[in-house]
Design an enzyme around this catalytic site. Structure first.
Site, PDB file in Angstrom:
ATOM      1  N   ASN A  68      24.539 -11.270 -74.770  1.00 35.31           N
ATOM      2  CA  ASN A  68      25.188  -9.993 -75.044  1.00 35.31           C
ATOM      3  C   ASN A  68      24.328  -8.873 -74.457  1.00 35.31           C
ATOM      4  O   ASN A  68      23.239  -9.131 -73.924  1.00 35.31           O
ATOM      5  CB  ASN A  68      25.452  -9.795 -76.539  1.00 35.31           C
ATOM      6  CG  ASN A  68      24.175  -9.798 -77.374  1.00 35.31           C
ATOM      7  OD1 ASN A  68      23.142  -9.241 -76.972  1.00 35.31           O
ATOM      8  ND2 ASN A  68      24.240 -10.428 -78.534  1.00 35.31           N
ATOM      9  N   GLU A 101      20.737  -8.536 -75.933  1.00 35.27           N
ATOM     10  CA  GLU A 101      19.824  -9.574 -75.437  1.00 35.27           C
ATOM     11  C   GLU A 101      19.415  -9.298 -73.995  1.00 35.27           C
ATOM     12  O   GLU A 101      18.258  -9.499 -73.613  1.00 35.27           O
ATOM     13  CB  GLU A 101      20.496 -10.948 -75.557  1.00 35.27           C
ATOM     14  CG  GLU A 101      20.696 -11.404 -76.996  1.00 35.27           C
ATOM     15  CD  GLU A 101      21.705 -12.530 -77.137  1.00 35.27           C
ATOM     16  OE1 GLU A 101      21.669 -13.227 -78.158  1.00 35.27           O
ATOM     17  OE2 GLU A 101      22.548 -12.707 -76.221  1.00 35.27           O
ATOM     18  N   ASP A 134      30.627 -17.773 -79.122  1.00 35.57           N
ATOM     19  CA  ASP A 134      30.920 -19.205 -78.951  1.00 35.57           C
ATOM     20  C   ASP A 134      32.217 -19.399 -78.180  1.00 35.57           C
ATOM     21  O   ASP A 134      32.322 -20.261 -77.304  1.00 35.57           O
ATOM     22  CB  ASP A 134      31.058 -19.894 -80.316  1.00 35.57           C
ATOM     23  CG  ASP A 134      29.785 -19.885 -81.132  1.00 35.57           C
ATOM     24  OD1 ASP A 134      28.699 -19.753 -80.541  1.00 35.57           O
ATOM     25  OD2 ASP A 134      29.875 -20.032 -82.363  1.00 35.57           O
TER      26      ASP A 134
END
Length: 334
Positions: A207, A210, A277
């Protein structure tokens, strides 16, 4: 952005029977649903009147479920504890018709459990039970052996790193080396501070938080995001990065090609749990079925917009994804 009906259906047909290995940390998600009508006299916290309990499976297991829902064949390789939570995990996975034959039971390690208390569709708190130390060499060897047994029949591999100890440098290096030998597409959903583990993967899916942390670039504009994405490719040696940007959508950084920014398809956002996910699963599955990275990213973006409208981990069906794309096609006609 969207795919044509013909192209979307073509990729879905190609996906049937394609195996995607998912290697990573799994967990049991426990939910307590209720209502709040008063504040506790013991402390300034809400009193939740419990209405129902529910369990689901999360982490790499949610990735595997998303692959199965969209039409692929997930091969889930992971470790759970020999405890009641581990048994609940296996029972629920079997209800979803996921193959649990490659799940290793470690009686010296508890199953990771995340317990969420939700009142009126809002998460009140979360309680984690986990051990995050690295798995030992014996378990690492067992996971490598299980993947090696299926590698020749695998079309893509997802490394799902939740930082619970299963993804170690030696494990990742061996998995990537095996994939390079057999020309298998590798996607990693990364954990902060593990960037040096992933050198040489095909696609990395962080993301924007990060990405900013990995590159030390403050992402406060589209240009900064593009700079951070290209820097991330240099750091990891990945061929491409699919960076999710929350309410803004996601961006595909692919070599020297122009960065593709995909606006969010979400209409309502109730819970972002498991959305990453879904993006990882759909992107890997579509590439395994012959889609380009751009086609995979567009489809994953639609899938993410679907699951954030639901509370808890969820999966996007092909029918829902096609309906989301149809709305975009209709907009382009008007």
């Amino acid at each position: 952005m969207f795919l044509s009906v013909k192209r979307f259906n073509e990729i879905l047909r190609n996906l049937k029977g394609r195996k995607i290995a998912v290697i990573g940390d799994v967990m049991l998600d426990r939910y307590y649903w209720g209502d709040v009508e008063r504040i506790s006299p013991e402390a300034p916290v809400p009193v939740v009147k419990l209405n129902r309990e529910e369990i689901r499976i999360g982490g790499a297991a949610n990735v595997a479920d998303n692959i199965a829902v969209i039409g692929g064949r997930p091969v889930l390789i992971s470790v759970i504890g020999g405890d009641p939570a581990g048994r609940e995990f296996l029972e629920y996975a079997e209800k979803l018709e996921l193959d649990v034959g490659n799940i290793i039971i470690d009686r010296n390690r508890p199953t990771t459990v995340k317990t969420r208390i939700i009142a009126r569709h809002q998460q009140v708190c979360r309680v984690d039970k986990e051990v995050v130390s690295d798995i030992d060499e014996t378990l690492t060897d067992s996971i490598i052996a299980k993947f090696a047994e299926t590698a020749s029949q695998t079309n893509a591999v997802i490394i799902s790193d939740y930082g619970k100890g299963l993804i170690t440098p030696r494990l990742v290096r061996k998995i990537i080396d095996l994939c390079r030998e057999k020309a298998i597409f590798v996607v990693v959903d990364p954990k902060e501070h593990h960037w040096e583990y992933y050198h040489g993967v095909d696609l990395i899916k962080p993301n924007h938080h990060e990405t900013a942390s990995a590159t030390n670039i403050k992402i406060d504009s589209e240009q900064a995001l593009e700079n951070a994405g290209r820097r991330l490719l240099e750091i990891t040696g990945a061929n491409a990065a699919l960076i999710t940007t929350g309410e803004r959508g996601m961006s595909l950084v692919e070599g020297e090609k122009p960065v593709k920014h995909l606006p969010t398809m979400a209409k309502d956002v109730f819970d972002v749990t498991g959305a990453g996910d879904t993006v990882t699963a759909v992107a890997a599955a579509f590439v395994a079925a012959g889609a380009t990275l751009k086609e995979a990213a567009i489809t994953a973006n639609h899938a993410a917009g679907i699951v954030v409208a639901e509370v808890g981990t969820a999966a996007a069906t092909p029918e829902k994804i096609e309906a989301s794309m149809a709305r975009e096609r209709n907009k382009s006609i008007k």
